[in-house]
Design a protein around this motif. Structure first.
Motif, mmCIF file in Angstrom:
data_model
loop_
_atom_site.group_PDB
_atom_site.id
_atom_site.type_symbol
_atom_site.label_atom_id
_atom_site.label_comp_id
_atom_site.label_asym_id
_atom_site.label_seq_id
_atom_site.Cartn_x
_atom_site.Cartn_y
_atom_site.Cartn_z
ATOM 1 N N ARG A 6 0.828 -1.209 0.000
ATOM 2 C CA ARG A 6 0.000 0.000 0.000
ATOM 3 C C ARG A 6 0.863 1.260 0.000
ATOM 4 N N THR A 7 1.982 1.211 0.714
ATOM 5 C CA THR A 7 2.871 2.371 0.733
ATOM 6 C C THR A 7 3.512 2.587 -0.631
ATOM 7 N N GLN A 8 3.908 1.521 -1.284
ATOM 8 C CA GLN A 8 4.475 1.645 -2.631
ATOM 9 C C GLN A 8 3.454 2.250 -3.585
ATOM 10 N N ARG A 9 2.185 1.916 -3.398
ATOM 11 C CA ARG A 9 1.131 2.503 -4.231
ATOM 12 C C ARG A 9 1.013 4.004 -3.954
ATOM 13 N N GLN A 10 1.145 4.402 -2.690
ATOM 14 C CA GLN A 10 1.095 5.824 -2.355
ATOM 15 C C GLN A 10 2.292 6.571 -2.943
ATOM 16 N N LEU A 11 3.471 5.974 -2.864
ATOM 17 C CA LEU A 11 4.673 6.628 -3.385
ATOM 18 C C LEU A 11 4.594 6.805 -4.897
ATOM 19 N N ALA A 12 3.909 5.897 -5.569
ATOM 20 C CA ALA A 12 3.781 6.003 -7.020
ATOM 21 C C ALA A 12 2.789 7.082 -7.429
ATOM 22 N N GLY A 13 2.008 7.603 -6.472
ATOM 23 C CA GLY A 13 1.004 8.613 -6.803
ATOM 24 C C GLY A 13 1.555 9.996 -7.040
ATOM 25 N N GLY A 14 2.801 10.264 -6.647
ATOM 26 C CA GLY A 14 3.408 11.563 -6.904
ATOM 27 C C GLY A 14 3.229 12.577 -5.805
ATOM 28 N N GLN A 15 2.332 12.324 -4.841
ATOM 29 C CA GLN A 15 2.136 13.248 -3.729
ATOM 30 C C GLN A 15 3.183 12.999 -2.641
ATOM 31 N N PRO A 16 3.423 14.002 -1.785
ATOM 32 C CA PRO A 16 4.320 13.766 -0.650
ATOM 33 C C PRO A 16 3.771 12.656 0.242
ATOM 34 N N VAL A 17 4.649 11.845 0.766
ATOM 35 C CA VAL A 17 4.271 10.741 1.646
ATOM 36 C C VAL A 17 5.151 10.785 2.884
ATOM 37 N N ALA A 18 4.526 10.750 4.054
ATOM 38 C CA ALA A 18 5.257 10.706 5.319
ATOM 39 C C ALA A 18 5.147 9.307 5.905
ATOM 40 N N LEU A 19 6.266 8.793 6.365
ATOM 41 C CA LEU A 19 6.311 7.475 6.992
ATOM 42 C C LEU A 19 6.661 7.631 8.467
ATOM 43 N N LEU A 20 5.814 7.073 9.332
ATOM 44 C CA LEU A 20 6.021 7.113 10.770
ATOM 45 C C LEU A 20 6.308 5.700 11.260
ATOM 46 N N LEU A 21 7.452 5.514 11.907
ATOM 47 C CA LEU A 21 7.793 4.228 12.507
ATOM 48 C C LEU A 21 7.622 4.331 14.015
ATOM 49 N N PHE A 22 6.778 3.465 14.592
ATOM 50 C CA PHE A 22 6.523 3.435 16.031
ATOM 51 C C PHE A 22 7.179 2.191 16.632
ATOM 52 N N ASP A 23 7.806 2.343 17.754
ATOM 53 C CA ASP A 23 8.377 1.195 18.461
ATOM 54 C C ASP A 23 8.091 1.368 19.946
ATOM 55 N N LEU A 24 7.350 0.401 20.524
ATOM 56 C CA LEU A 24 6.999 0.488 21.943
ATOM 57 C C LEU A 24 8.257 0.321 22.792
ATOM 58 N N ASP A 25 8.450 1.235 23.716
ATOM 59 C CA ASP A 25 9.667 1.238 24.533
ATOM 60 C C ASP A 25 9.625 0.149 25.600
ATOM 61 N N HIS A 26 10.791 -0.492 25.795
ATOM 62 C CA HIS A 26 10.963 -1.499 26.844
ATOM 63 C C HIS A 26 9.872 -2.579 26.796
#
Length: 387
Positions: free
Chosen positions: A238-258
């Motif tokens: 789905r992200t690759q599909r968004q990147l192919a659309g030409g609009q800006p794309v922001a990616l947020l990576l979440f990692d639960l601490d400890h």
């Protein structure tokens, strides 16, 4: 070759019975699909009704007229109930048989029973109504991309129209003597059309059932079983599909601490609960068009289309703050924190998913190295980070 009416009646019986058996065989392979069983029983009843109609003149009229049409109308009602079950609504068996009961009550009135046009008008009106209700149920059904849905709606609507057009014909067209009805070419045409519609509708209903099963399997293969979010494969696609659309794309990576400490201290059941709680909380705070997925373990990712790095950081901070405020009464010392790495493309920038992921991952690593529980945004340059 010209088929006579008795042959067409016999063909109707055989085809309807075979369609019913086909539905029941399909149901035997998937006992969870109740509509298949309902449609199978409906067609078996329809075959019995057609057989009684075939024996008109050889058996008493109460059977060939009264019981046959009552069973036929009940069969149409059951098909409608099966469609309701297919669309996730409760099947209404009382309403399903109400058409047949209404027919039997009308047959108790001598003036009605003696009038062929009246009988045709009533039976056709009820049968057409059930077909129209089937089309309506499918039209307002579940929002699923089923290719056969519109075919079913069109076929059911046409079948309803075929029945309803018989009403004015029965009322305004002079009727022939009952003994000569089997010789009428209209009877042969209606029988042949009925067989075609029966086969076509059965094919479409089975196709819709198969499409739904395949869709559910595909969704299961793309869904994380614990949180219900997109799994890694689905998220990447789905992200690759968004990147192919030409609009800006922001990616947020979440990692639960400890998170390992949570599992070790409170057990994996509580740890799984924390993952589910985060997925629900993040899903509620993220924009409706956000793509949220679980990459594995305690790591989640989200993409926002048409969103710049600054706005993405504000959204990530809102999620981080909400997660930090979560408390569980049963475990007063339990605290959940999350670190977030943010990377975004610029308008018109062509970026591969792996490059964007690498930048966001580097930002996430920087957030953890800086003490966790914070949001770090990757600089547009892949070699610099801004906290």
């Amino acid at each position: 070759m010209r088929l006579d009416t008795p042959t067409l009646f016999l063909m109707t019986v055989v085809v309807t019975f075979m369609v019913g058996v086909l539905f029941l065989l399909s149901w035997s392979q998937d006992r969870t699909s109740r509509p298949l069983a309902i449609w199978g029983i409906a067609h078996i009843i329809g075959a019995v009704a057609s057989a009684l109609l075939c024996l008109r003149g050889s058996i008493p009229n109460p059977l060939s007229i009264g019981a046959a049409n009552a069973l036929m109308l009940a069969a149409y009602g059951l098909i409608w109930s099966g469609v309701r079950a297919f669309e996730g609504r409760a099947p209404s068996y009382r309403l399903a048989v109400s058409g047949g009961l209404l027919w039997l009550l009308a047959c108790l009135v001598p003036q009605f029973y003696a009038s062929l046009p009246a009988r045709i008008a009533l039976a056709s009106s009820i049968a057409g109504l059930f077909c129209a209700l089937c089309a309506r149920e499918i039209l307002r059904g579940r929002p699923e991309p089923l290719a056969s849905r519109w075919s079913a709606i069109i076929l059911m609507s046409l079948y309803a129209g075929l029945y309803w057009i018989r009403v004015p014909l029965a009322v305004f067209v002079p009727s022939m003597p009952a003994a000569r009805i089997p010789e009428s070419p209209w009877i042969a045409i209606l029988c042949f059309a009925g067989v075609l519609f029966t086969v076509a509708i059965a094919f479409v209903l089975i196709a819709m059932t198969k499409e739904r099963a395949e869709l559910q399997q595909r969704l299961a293969a793309e869904t994380d079983s614990l949180t219900g979010l997109a799994n890694r494969r689905a998220f990447v696609r789905r992200t690759q599909r968004q990147l192919a659309g030409g609009q800006p794309v922001a990616l947020l990576l979440f990692d639960l601490d400890h998170f390992k400490a949570v599992n070790d201290t409170y057990g994996h059941a509580v740890g799984d609960g924390a993952l589910v709680a985060f997925s629900h909380l993040a899903g509620a705070l993220l924009p409706p068009d956000a793509v949220l997925g679980r990459l594995g373990g305690e790591e989640f990712a989200c993409t926002l289309s048409g969103c710049g790095a600054g706005e993405a950081a504000r959204i990530a901070e809102r999620v981080r703050h909400a997660v930090a405020g979560v408390s569980v009464a049963a475990y007063p010392r339990l605290r959940i924190g999350v670190s977030v790495g943010v990377a975004a493309t610029s308008p018109g920038e062509t970026t591969a998913f792996d490059d964007l992921m690498r930048r966001a991952d580097a930002a996430l690593y920087a957030a953890k190295r800086a003490g966790r529980g914070r949001v770090v945004v990757a600089d547009p340059s892949p070699h610099r980070l801004a906290a």
